[in-house]
Design a protein around this motif. Structure first.
Motif, short mmCIF file in Angstrom:
data_model
loop_
_atom_site.label_atom_id
_atom_site.label_comp_id
_atom_site.label_asym_id
_atom_site.label_seq_id
_atom_site.Cartn_x
_atom_site.Cartn_y
_atom_site.Cartn_z
N PHE A 100 -2.23 4.18 7.81
CA PHE A 100 -1.04 4.42 7.00
C PHE A 100 -0.10 3.20 7.00
CE2 PHE A 100 0.04 5.96 11.23
CZ PHE A 100 1.31 5.44 11.45
N LEU A 101 -0.55 2.11 7.63
CA LEU A 101 0.23 0.87 7.67
C LEU A 101 -0.53 -0.24 6.97
CD1 LEU A 101 1.48 0.85 11.40
CD2 LEU A 101 2.69 1.71 9.38
N ASP A 102 0.21 -1.02 6.17
CA ASP A 102 -0.33 -2.23 5.55
C ASP A 102 0.41 -3.40 6.17
OD1 ASP A 102 -1.36 -4.21 3.96
OD2 ASP A 102 -0.24 -3.65 2.15
N VAL A 103 -0.17 -3.96 7.22
CA VAL A 103 0.51 -4.96 8.04
C VAL A 103 0.16 -6.37 7.56
CG1 VAL A 103 0.91 -5.80 10.38
CG2 VAL A 103 0.42 -3.37 9.99
N ASN A 104 1.20 -7.18 7.36
CA ASN A 104 0.99 -8.58 7.00
C ASN A 104 0.15 -9.27 8.08
OD1 ASN A 104 1.59 -11.54 6.81
ND2 ASN A 104 2.90 -10.87 5.12
N ASN A 153 4.30 -10.12 18.04
CA ASN A 153 5.55 -10.19 17.31
C ASN A 153 6.41 -8.94 17.48
OD1 ASN A 153 3.52 -11.64 14.81
ND2 ASN A 153 5.00 -12.79 16.03
N VAL A 154 5.83 -7.90 18.08
CA VAL A 154 6.53 -6.62 18.24
C VAL A 154 7.46 -6.70 19.46
CG1 VAL A 154 6.29 -4.14 18.58
CG2 VAL A 154 4.62 -5.38 17.18
N TYR A 210 13.77 7.92 3.43
CA TYR A 210 14.89 7.29 4.11
C TYR A 210 14.68 5.81 4.42
CZ TYR A 210 17.02 11.86 5.08
OH TYR A 210 17.61 13.10 4.97
N ALA A 211 13.47 5.47 4.85
CA ALA A 211 13.25 4.13 5.40
C ALA A 211 13.32 3.06 4.31
CB ALA A 211 11.89 4.08 6.09
N GLN A 212 13.83 1.91 4.70
CA GLN A 212 13.94 0.78 3.78
C GLN A 212 12.67 -0.07 3.87
OE1 GLN A 212 17.71 -1.17 4.62
NE2 GLN A 212 18.69 0.80 4.99
N VAL A 213 11.54 0.60 3.66
CA VAL A 213 10.23 -0.05 3.75
C VAL A 213 9.42 0.35 2.52
CG1 VAL A 213 8.14 -0.34 5.14
CG2 VAL A 213 10.31 0.11 6.26
N THR A 214 8.73 -0.60 1.94
CA THR A 214 7.89 -0.32 0.78
C THR A 214 6.75 0.62 1.15
OG1 THR A 214 8.38 -2.49 -0.17
CG2 THR A 214 6.44 -1.34 -1.02
N PHE A 215 6.59 1.70 0.36
CA PHE A 215 5.51 2.67 0.59
C PHE A 215 4.68 2.75 -0.68
CE2 PHE A 215 3.98 7.19 0.88
CZ PHE A 215 3.23 7.03 2.03
N GLN A 216 3.45 2.30 -0.59
CA GLN A 216 2.59 2.21 -1.78
C GLN A 216 1.16 2.58 -1.40
OE1 GLN A 216 2.77 -1.63 -3.64
NE2 GLN A 216 1.70 -0.95 -5.49
N ASP A 217 0.55 3.41 -2.25
CA ASP A 217 -0.84 3.85 -2.04
C ASP A 217 -1.04 4.45 -0.64
OD1 ASP A 217 -1.51 2.89 -4.59
OD2 ASP A 217 -1.93 0.89 -3.80
N GLY A 218 -0.02 5.20 -0.20
CA GLY A 218 -0.13 5.89 1.08
C GLY A 218 0.02 5.01 2.29
N SER A 224 7.75 -7.21 9.06
CA SER A 224 8.67 -7.65 10.11
C SER A 224 8.85 -6.55 11.14
CB SER A 224 10.04 -8.01 9.51
OG SER A 224 10.69 -6.83 9.02
N ASP A 225 9.49 -6.90 12.24
CA ASP A 225 9.76 -5.93 13.30
C ASP A 225 10.72 -4.85 12.81
OD1 ASP A 225 9.11 -5.46 16.16
OD2 ASP A 225 11.28 -5.61 16.44
#
Length: 238
Positions: free
Chosen positions: A146-150, A157-158, A191-199, A205-206
């Protein structure tokens, strides 16, 4: 004393205490707390060993008060005794804090403390109550579908706060059904300020990761009056 059940997601006020119930059944308890204290069976400490102290404990009725000891608590400077009007040079002292680092109530079998890092210096292993994910565990979490990580954002980096959140949410995710997970993703996306696309949440970023972890912990909410969207900094289950 009134305490708040320890939870890494709960932040207490200055006048409050965390508590661990049934402490005698835990792996952290010290052996002398399991039995009735009899000073006859205890060795008298020598002056030479005083500087080896890691903590001190004073007993009042069924309450055991603990304070950690480190080099900053030792004072060996010259000092003037107001009581005896003399200059003391060979009488080093150990300073005592206004409040104990941990208090064990033997009657109720509850350990009280303000800060886990201090308590775990006395009761070894308590840091496992708030552990951070290892680099391997962190990378495993980043590999979730469910994560698309760069590609440039890897486990190293975490930050530590997010590693601690990952250690908490791993258990949460394991206990959710597939439908509940989908509901969590929709809630986080709201709520989250994160792009959500294709599930998938796009993690670059952290901070992106932090918002997703907050969502899994269900820390977001909307006020009934005013409809303001907020994130809870601390959680207490009721």
């Amino acid at each position: 004393m009134n305490g708040v059940d320890y939870n890494p997601a709960t932040l207490i006020e200055n006048e409050e205490l965390y508590q661990l119930k049934s402490f005698s059944n835990s792996e952290y308890i010290l052996d002398f707390l399991r039995h009735e204290l009899d000073t006859v069976n205890q060795d008298q400490i020598s002056k030479a060993d005083l500087k080896k102290l890691s903590f001190i404990c004073t007993v009042q009725a069924n309450l055991y008060f603990f304070q950690i000891i480190n080099s900053s608590f030792f004072i060996s400077k010259k000092w003037f005794s107001i009581e005896e009007l003399t200059l003391e040079t060979e009488k080093p002292i150990i300073t005592i804090n206004p409040f104990a680092d941990a208090i064990y109530d033997k009657n109720s079998d509850i350990l009280y403390f303000k800060k886990l890092p201090a308590a775990q210096k006395i009761f070894k292993g308590m840091d496992q109550l708030y552990k951070e994910a290892t680099e391997g565990e962190t990378q495993t979490f980043l590999d979730n579908d469910f994560l698309d990580v760069n590609v440039a954002f890897v486990a190293k980096n975490v930050t530590v706060p997010n590693r601690k959140r990952i250690a908490l949410v791993n258990e949460t995710l394991n206990n959710l059904s597939n439908d509940e997970k989908l509901a969590i993703y929709d809630y986080t996306n709201e709520y989250a300020q994160v792009t959500f696309q294709d599930g998938k949440f796009k993690i670059e970023s952290d901070d992106d990761l932090k918002f997703v972890l907050w969502g899994i912990e269900q820390r977001f909410y909307t006020t009934n009056i005013g409809g303001e969207k907020r994130v809870a900094n601390s959680i207490i289950s009721i």
